[in-house]
Design an enzyme around this catalytic site. Structure first.
Site, short mmCIF file in Angstrom:
data_model
loop_
_atom_site.label_atom_id
_atom_site.label_comp_id
_atom_site.label_asym_id
_atom_site.label_seq_id
_atom_site.Cartn_x
_atom_site.Cartn_y
_atom_site.Cartn_z
N ARG A 1 3.55 7.35 -0.15
CA ARG A 1 4.73 8.50 -0.28
C ARG A 1 5.35 8.37 -1.71
O ARG A 1 6.07 8.65 -2.70
CB ARG A 1 5.60 8.74 0.64
CG ARG A 1 6.47 9.82 0.63
CD ARG A 1 7.56 9.35 1.83
NE ARG A 1 7.37 8.83 3.32
CZ ARG A 1 6.86 9.80 4.42
NH1 ARG A 1 6.86 11.26 3.59
NH2 ARG A 1 5.38 10.06 5.12
N GLU B 1 1.02 -1.18 -0.28
CA GLU B 1 -0.29 -0.23 0.40
C GLU B 1 0.83 1.20 -0.01
O GLU B 1 0.55 2.10 1.20
CB GLU B 1 -1.05 0.07 1.07
CG GLU B 1 -1.46 -1.06 1.56
CD GLU B 1 -2.33 -0.61 3.27
OE1 GLU B 1 -3.55 -1.50 3.37
OE2 GLU B 1 -2.29 -0.46 4.04
N TYR C 1 6.79 17.50 12.25
CA TYR C 1 7.73 16.05 11.97
C TYR C 1 9.47 16.60 12.09
O TYR C 1 10.19 15.93 12.09
CB TYR C 1 7.63 15.64 10.22
CG TYR C 1 6.38 14.82 10.56
CD1 TYR C 1 5.65 14.42 10.79
CD2 TYR C 1 5.75 15.00 9.43
CE1 TYR C 1 4.22 13.93 10.88
CE2 TYR C 1 4.29 14.60 8.61
CZ TYR C 1 3.53 14.16 9.41
OH TYR C 1 2.08 13.69 9.50
N CYS D 1 0.82 32.68 12.14
CA CYS D 1 0.87 33.71 13.48
C CYS D 1 1.63 32.10 14.36
O CYS D 1 1.10 32.33 16.45
CB CYS D 1 -0.14 34.23 13.94
SG CYS D 1 -0.37 35.35 13.71
N TYR E 1 1.26 13.83 1.41
CA TYR E 1 0.76 14.84 2.57
C TYR E 1 1.81 16.39 2.52
O TYR E 1 1.96 16.68 3.52
CB TYR E 1 1.77 14.02 3.91
CG TYR E 1 1.22 11.70 3.78
CD1 TYR E 1 0.08 12.12 4.17
CD2 TYR E 1 3.13 11.00 3.34
CE1 TYR E 1 0.04 10.89 3.82
CE2 TYR E 1 2.83 10.32 3.38
CZ TYR E 1 1.47 9.64 4.00
OH TYR E 1 0.91 8.22 3.14
#
Ligand code: LLP
Length: 877
Positions: A744, A741, A784, A811, A840
């Site tokens: 990315r 599956e 991340y 901000c 992503y």
């Protein structure tokens, strides 16, 4: 005039072939040309020390002849290559070996004294051949018996084995030796490593690997200008480069650091060889005989001081821990003295110690201890008088080595995340503040070192301290990332798109197809379900649809999006893998006839009728996650996904009650994984479960997670290796269909984010380049700490002139797309390109601060840009 000495030591592999001796001769000539007087110290030919050790054992059993032949043969072969009469030169040694072997067979035993005499022959023979060869090459060479040069310091407390097999020598400056050698009318002095004499004139050894130490002793006695250790690796590295090819050469170390590395497991230098050179501040160079042109590592007092820094990760395996529970004994006076006395009585030296109120755990290093099962048993038995003792092993000690490690602890915090999934038995911080060590299960060590290395050194560039990587030096460059990414080629088109639509994501169809092709080389995979959470742009999905892929969906929204785009899509091309989903979501999925994955048993207990008679896949947790950040590791103790293998039995019971058919098993360990063995390991885990519990299983879904290199020129996932691991699995388990599956891998490189520069600011010496969009369009750097390459698309070929933080308008202090980036002179209005934003990116954007996030534009392989599509219209609702 006193000569300027240089001591050169050549190890076993460096003296075993004619080619290497040719190199040795050249190196000697170079040193002579520098005005130095070389003293050359040699080891035995490769494999000979082992054979000599075997000789005595076999001779006792009456089988010495064969081993003798295996000792003669390599010497005769080398002699022949050197055009020498080796038979004649070495005859006295061969005869003596025969005599000793015969003696040992008659006596039926070999004392350490005899062992030392036999082992010494390896070095004596190698140097005899070497001296004859060098003389023949026109270098006036004086062969010297090192037993005249090195005498041991008697260790009264040491046992016989230690005195004969692992002795130490005095190494204070020796003017009389210097004089004798200076008077010698030769170009070069050639002598042996590893051996010495004791006061009685008997032969002794300096311990396995002791040739480095011999050379260091001689360098100290002669007060040499430098010591050169010539070996088969070109220096010391940030990790064992044969295990981790991205390890970097360490250009400079100080004595303490080198000592620490040698002691904690790096095998390049023998730990004992550093003290003599440190005492007299003699620089030590580590060089490779195979590649004398490479710079190597310099160990000296002049190593640049770079402040607190981890310089390397080392690993020592074969460690046994002894854990001693001391309930009720803690405050007893002398407890430690008592138990340590037991170790002393058993001749065992302790390495690391950790204590708590009720337990003392120590580690025993195999290099320092001969610890067989019988000795261990005896030790535990003796300890039982004082505590409950048990052995744990085999373990490994993983050490971070460098200066002032304590000051680095907060910076190391992200690296320590990798310990989340590993059991740590013992942590130790050296009093010297030079190392931080962890004891873990031995089978975890390599993985752990790999991960720690990636965390600590993965982002490093070469500098004065860290040299090139092993891979850069030796490995052929894998053709992973194309030399020029697609956006270089399409610069003009992209600038035009940006002029009209920035901020925008742009996707390149050609790259999607190229990634698809690459994935097809993993032939062991039978079905691919594209994880559309990575990028659900309609045109991207169309490419995969037309290529015949299936789709992995995790929500009703994704299912609906797919159905709207491809109303005739066959249900068996859809896999629904939700997590903590409501009953209606399963109901809906079953109604569509698509594959459904279950990842919680409670769903069966709570809604039995929903599942009765159905066929499902079940997601298991293999217990260990992987991936580029802890938030994307979807297995292991801290993850909410999957069923624990311990619940397999309960699942069977429930399945039987509900006539539920478990037709497939699934596991997805995480995202952004570059270790090629991952998917075969998952497959194996699932196959074992299937075989033990689930006879109806036909499909093993090994998840997604295939990583991509996060910058140009860095190797990505080795697909060939993925394929070969999976093929091996398949050959052993042909009955299963393998599913993958990926998200990315298929889309990351195909997408870029384009944004215009709004403002530039310098504040307190820091320089910021502000963009019209930031974390509201691409949250990965904030969430991340993900790295995305950033270039100035308007000035692609201009040289970098400044270091800047690239920030957005949101901000939040965390609204940074890239820290400390090198960019050319950049002006407001320039278009910056944030690379690898195809996965992503758009799917995770938000309207935070009510700022419209980037649009999505699809560039087909041939045609002009498509009409821009606003992102929010492509997200199914
Ligand atoms: N299968 C399952 C069950 C998944 O949970 C995922 C991703 C995939 C497949 C696809 O994984 P891939 O091949 O794309 O690595 N937002 C994070 C990634 C989260 C991945 C979530 N699950 C990031 O930006 O790195």
């Amino acid at each position: 005039m006193t000569p300027r000495w240089v001591v050169l030591k050549f190890g076993g592999t460096s003296v075993s072939t004619l080619t290497r001796w040719e190199t040795i001769a050249r190196i000697i000539q170079d040193r002579l040309a520098e005005g130095l007087r070389p003293v050359v110290v040699c080891s035995a030919l490769s494999g000979i020390s082992n054979a000599l050790e075997r000789l005595l054992r076999e001779a006792i059993a009456g089988r010495g002849a064969e081993v003798l032949a295996s000792i003669r043969q390599p010497h005769l072969a080398l002699g022949q290559a050197m055009a020498l009469d080796a038979e004649a030169l070495l005859q006295p040694y061969f005869e003596e070996l025969e005599r000793i072997a015969l003696g040992a067979s008659l006596l039926g035993e070999a004392t350490p004294r005899l062992q030392a005499r036999v082992m010494a022959m390896g070095e004596l023979m190698a140097t005899t051949l070497g001296a004859a060869y060098l003389n023949r090459m026109g270098l006036r060479t004086r062969w010297w018996d090192v037993r005249e040069l090195l005498e041991t310091v008697e260790e009264t407390h040491a046992n016989e084995a230690r005195r004969y097999l692992s002795a130490t020598c005095a190494y204070g400056p020796d003017p009389s030796l210097q004089e004798r050698m200076a008077a010698e009318p030769s170009d070069v002095i050639l002598t042996q490593g590893f051996i010495a004499r004791n006061r009685r004139g008997e032969t002794v050894l300096l311990g396995r690997g002791g040739s480095d130490t011999s050379a260091a002793y001689l360098a100290a006695k002669l007060q040499a200008q430098r010591l050169e250790i010539w070996t088969d690796v070109p220096g010391m590295f940030t990790a064992n480069p044969r295990q981790i090819p991205s390890a970097r050469l360490l250009r400079h170390l100080d004595y303490d650091e080198a000592q620490e590395l040698a002691t904690t497991g790096a095998k390049v230098l023998h730990p004992r060889c550093l003290e003599p050179v440190r005492a007299y501040r003699i620089p030590l160079h580590v060089k490779s005989t195979d590649h004398p042109e490479l710079e190597g590592t310099i160990v000296s007092a002049e190593a640049p001081d770079v402040g607190p820094r981890v310089k390397a990760i080392s690993c020592k395996t074969g460690i046994t821990l002894v854990s001693m529970d001391t309930v009720g004994m803690w405050q007893q006076v002398g407890f430690l003295a008592d138990v340590f006395a037991v170790f002393k009585r058993h001749g065992l030296s302790i390495d690391l110690v950790a204590t708590s109120e009720t337990n003392v755990t120590v580690s025993l290093d195999p290099q320092a201890n001969a610890l067989g099962p019988a000795q261990l048993e005896a030790l535990l038995e003796a300890l039982s008088a004082y505590c409950q003792a048990r052995a744990i092993g085999p373990c490994a000690v993983v050490s971070l080595v460098g200066r002032h490690i304590r000051a680095l602890l907060d910076e190391l915090a992200p690296a320590f995340e990798v310990f989340g999934e590993h059991r740590i038995y013992l942590i130790s911080q050296a009093a010297s503040d030079l190392n931080f060590s962890f004891v873990v299960d031995e089978d975890q060590a390599e993985r752990l070192v790999r991960r720690l290395h990636a965390e600590l050194f993965g982002r490093l560039e070469a500098d004065a301290l860290f040299g090139p990587t092993w891979r850069e030096l030796f490995a052929p460059k894998p053709p992973v990332t194309p030399a020029q990414p697609w956006w270089h080629r399409r610069q003009k088109e992209l600038l035009e798109v940006a002029r009209q639509h920035a901020p925008c994501y742009v996707y390149d169809e050609g790259t999607l197809s190229a990634q698809l092709e690459a994935l097809r080389t993993v032939r062991a995979i039978d079905r691919v379900f594209y994880a559309l959470k990575a990028n659900d742009h309609p045109e991207v999905l169309r490419v995969f649809y037309e290529a015949g892929l299936g789709f992995e969906c995790v929500s009703p929204g994704e299912l609906k999006h797919l159905r709207q785009l491809f109303p005739t899509l066959a249900p068996e091309r859809v896999l629904f893998t939700p997590n903590f989903a409501a009953a209606e979501e399963y109901q809906e999925a079953f109604a569509q006839g698509i594959f459904v994955t279950l990842d919680n048993l409670q769903a069966l207990e709570a809604w039995p009728e929903l599942f009765r008679g159905r066929s499902v896949l079940v997601r298991f947790d293999p217990g260990r996650g992987a991936g580029h950040h802890r938030y994307v590791r979807t297995a292991g103790a801290q993850s909410k996904f999957g069923i624990a293998p311990a619940d397999a039995e309960r699942l069977c019971t429930l399945a039987n009650q509900l006539q539920l058919h478990i037709i497939g098993l699934h596991a997805h360990v995480g995202s952004g994984i570059l270790q090629p063995e991952t998917w075969a390991e998952t497959a194996l885990f699932l196959a074992e479960l299937a075989e033990a519990y689930f006879p109806e299983v036909r499909y093993l879904d090994v998840g997604g997670g295939l990583g991509v290199a996060d910058r140009t020129g860095v190797p990505g996932l080795d697909l060939e290796a993925v394929e070969s691991h999976l093929e091996r699995f398949k050959a052993a388990h042909p009955r299963y269909e393998l599913w993958l599956e990926p998200g990315r891998f298929l889309v990351a490189d195909a997408g870029v984010l384009l944004a215009r520069v709004t403002q530039i600011k310098t504040k307190n010496g820091a320089r910021y380049i502000g963009l019209e969009t930031g974390m509201n369009s691409l949250i990965r750097p904030t969430l991340y700490g993900a790295y995305h390459e950033i270039v100035n698309l308007s000035r692609l070929d201009a040289p970098a002139t400044q270091t800047v933080d690239v920030v957005g308008p949101i901000c939040e202090t965390g609204d940074v797309l890239g820290y400390s980036r090198r960019l050319p002179d950049t002006q407001p209005g320039d278009v910056l390109l944030i690379a690898q934003a195809g996965a992503y990116g758009a799917v995770m954007q938000s309207h935070y601060n009510r700022r419209q996030p980037a649009r999505e534009i699809f560039l087909s392989a041939t045609a002009a840009p498509s009409t821009p599509t606003f992102t929010q219209t492509t997200v199914a609702s």
